[in-house]
Motif scaffolding. Sequence first.
Motif, mmCIF file in Angstrom:
data_model
loop_
_atom_site.group_PDB
_atom_site.id
_atom_site.type_symbol
_atom_site.label_atom_id
_atom_site.label_comp_id
_atom_site.label_asym_id
_atom_site.label_seq_id
_atom_site.Cartn_x
_atom_site.Cartn_y
_atom_site.Cartn_z
ATOM 1 N N PRO A 55 -14.049 -1.564 -3.368
ATOM 2 C CA PRO A 55 -14.370 -0.345 -2.625
ATOM 3 C C PRO A 55 -14.054 -0.428 -1.133
ATOM 4 O O PRO A 55 -13.911 0.594 -0.483
ATOM 5 N N SER A 56 -13.935 -1.625 -0.589
ATOM 6 C CA SER A 56 -13.661 -1.739 0.842
ATOM 7 C C SER A 56 -12.163 -1.843 1.145
ATOM 8 O O SER A 56 -11.772 -1.919 2.307
ATOM 9 N N LEU A 57 -11.342 -1.816 0.130
ATOM 10 C CA LEU A 57 -9.896 -1.931 0.324
ATOM 11 C C LEU A 57 -9.323 -0.626 0.868
ATOM 12 O O LEU A 57 -9.606 0.456 0.360
ATOM 13 N N ASP A 58 -8.563 -0.739 1.926
ATOM 14 C CA ASP A 58 -7.833 0.405 2.463
ATOM 15 C C ASP A 58 -6.350 0.168 2.255
ATOM 16 O O ASP A 58 -5.869 -0.960 2.395
ATOM 17 N N ILE A 59 -5.623 1.220 1.945
ATOM 18 C CA ILE A 59 -4.179 1.119 1.759
ATOM 19 C C ILE A 59 -3.523 1.503 3.076
ATOM 20 O O ILE A 59 -3.732 2.609 3.580
ATOM 21 N N LEU A 60 -2.750 0.584 3.630
ATOM 22 C CA LEU A 60 -2.083 0.829 4.904
ATOM 23 C C LEU A 60 -0.914 1.783 4.730
ATOM 24 O O LEU A 60 -0.745 2.729 5.497
ATOM 25 N N ALA A 61 -0.091 1.536 3.708
ATOM 26 C CA ALA A 61 1.109 2.335 3.516
ATOM 27 C C ALA A 61 1.701 2.033 2.149
ATOM 28 O O ALA A 61 1.362 1.036 1.515
ATOM 29 N N VAL A 62 2.601 2.890 1.750
ATOM 30 C CA VAL A 62 3.401 2.665 0.553
ATOM 31 C C VAL A 62 4.769 2.197 1.034
ATOM 32 O O VAL A 62 5.368 2.806 1.915
ATOM 33 N N VAL A 63 5.236 1.090 0.438
ATOM 34 C CA VAL A 63 6.567 0.563 0.762
ATOM 35 C C VAL A 63 7.422 0.674 -0.503
ATOM 36 O O VAL A 63 7.336 -0.171 -1.392
ATOM 37 N N PRO A 64 8.241 1.714 -0.594
ATOM 38 C CA PRO A 64 9.106 1.842 -1.770
ATOM 39 C C PRO A 64 10.158 0.730 -1.772
ATOM 40 O O PRO A 64 10.784 0.456 -0.756
ATOM 41 N N THR A 65 10.315 0.080 -2.921
ATOM 42 C CA THR A 65 11.304 -0.992 -3.037
ATOM 43 C C THR A 65 12.217 -0.730 -4.235
ATOM 44 O O THR A 65 11.940 0.139 -5.053
ATOM 45 N N GLN A 66 13.285 -1.482 -4.302
ATOM 46 C CA GLN A 66 14.263 -1.369 -5.390
ATOM 47 C C GLN A 66 14.852 0.036 -5.454
ATOM 48 O O GLN A 66 15.214 0.538 -6.517
ATOM 49 N N TYR A 67 14.971 0.666 -4.305
ATOM 50 C CA TYR A 67 15.408 2.059 -4.197
ATOM 51 C C TYR A 67 16.927 2.147 -4.212
ATOM 52 O O TYR A 67 17.609 1.380 -3.526
ATOM 53 N N VAL A 68 17.440 3.073 -5.006
ATOM 54 C CA VAL A 68 18.875 3.367 -5.024
ATOM 55 C C VAL A 68 19.007 4.851 -4.729
ATOM 56 O O VAL A 68 18.602 5.692 -5.533
ATOM 57 N N LYS A 69 19.558 5.163 -3.539
ATOM 58 C CA LYS A 69 19.510 6.553 -3.073
ATOM 59 C C LYS A 69 20.326 7.533 -3.913
ATOM 60 O O LYS A 69 20.025 8.704 -3.939
ATOM 61 N N ALA A 76 11.259 10.165 -7.454
ATOM 62 C CA ALA A 76 10.058 9.321 -7.338
ATOM 63 C C ALA A 76 9.637 9.193 -5.881
ATOM 64 O O ALA A 76 8.446 9.289 -5.562
ATOM 65 N N LEU A 77 10.599 8.982 -5.000
ATOM 66 C CA LEU A 77 10.294 8.873 -3.575
ATOM 67 C C LEU A 77 9.661 10.161 -3.057
ATOM 68 O O LEU A 77 8.687 10.121 -2.306
ATOM 69 N N GLU A 78 10.182 11.287 -3.489
ATOM 70 C CA GLU A 78 9.630 12.574 -3.059
ATOM 71 C C GLU A 78 8.225 12.815 -3.616
ATOM 72 O O GLU A 78 7.444 13.550 -3.023
ATOM 73 N N ASN A 79 7.895 12.202 -4.738
ATOM 74 C CA ASN A 79 6.594 12.435 -5.375
ATOM 75 C C ASN A 79 5.521 11.432 -4.994
ATOM 76 O O ASN A 79 4.366 11.590 -5.396
ATOM 77 N N PRO A 129 0.587 6.840 4.545
ATOM 78 C CA PRO A 129 1.939 6.828 5.102
ATOM 79 C C PRO A 129 2.938 6.176 4.134
ATOM 80 O O PRO A 129 2.600 5.235 3.413
ATOM 81 N N ILE A 130 4.145 6.687 4.146
ATOM 82 C CA ILE A 130 5.226 6.123 3.339
ATOM 83 C C ILE A 130 6.284 5.624 4.316
ATOM 84 O O ILE A 130 6.806 6.397 5.113
ATOM 85 N N VAL A 131 6.558 4.327 4.281
ATOM 86 C CA VAL A 131 7.554 3.772 5.191
ATOM 87 C C VAL A 131 8.943 3.866 4.559
ATOM 88 O O VAL A 131 9.084 4.233 3.392
ATOM 89 N N SER A 132 9.948 3.536 5.321
ATOM 90 C CA SER A 132 11.330 3.603 4.848
ATOM 91 C C SER A 132 11.507 2.754 3.590
ATOM 92 O O SER A 132 10.959 1.663 3.494
ATOM 93 N N PRO A 133 12.271 3.262 2.634
ATOM 94 C CA PRO A 133 12.471 2.491 1.409
ATOM 95 C C PRO A 133 13.382 1.281 1.631
ATOM 96 O O PRO A 133 14.237 1.284 2.511
ATOM 97 N N ILE A 134 13.157 0.267 0.828
ATOM 98 C CA ILE A 134 14.025 -0.903 0.822
ATOM 99 C C ILE A 134 14.916 -0.778 -0.404
ATOM 100 O O ILE A 134 14.437 -0.714 -1.536
ATOM 101 N N ARG A 135 16.210 -0.722 -0.147
ATOM 102 C CA ARG A 135 17.162 -0.493 -1.231
ATOM 103 C C ARG A 135 17.342 -1.726 -2.101
ATOM 104 O O ARG A 135 17.098 -2.852 -1.682
#
Length: 100
Positions: A9-23, A31-34, A43-49
């Motif tokens: 319950p005390s866990l906070d999520i800092l951000a989502v880091v999308p990985t394995q992304y193929v634009k 998926a990135l849009e959703n 927050p959603i940071v830049s994806p890692i391709r």
Amino acid sequence: EEVHRGVNPSLDILAVVPTQYVKNVSLHTAALENIERFAPGVPIVSPIRQRPAVYAEAHASGVPIPAYESNDKQVRDARDEVNLVTEELLELIGRNASVS
């Protein structure tokens, strides 16, 4: 919500880091849009391709991507992406640091 209720319950999520992304893969783009729908307000940071060869080479050399020395464009692009995501995460925690 499930993690907060059932795991920590005390866990906070800092951000989502999308990985394995193929634009140019429509499923990845959708998926990135959703992501925001599944994690509203996070927050959603830049994806890692996806770059299997680059990551395999760095791993075989025993170094992380930012420290992997190569003049190959794919390696430089991967290093730039990782550095960008690192800077975005540092900014989210209130740290102003350049990783370049």
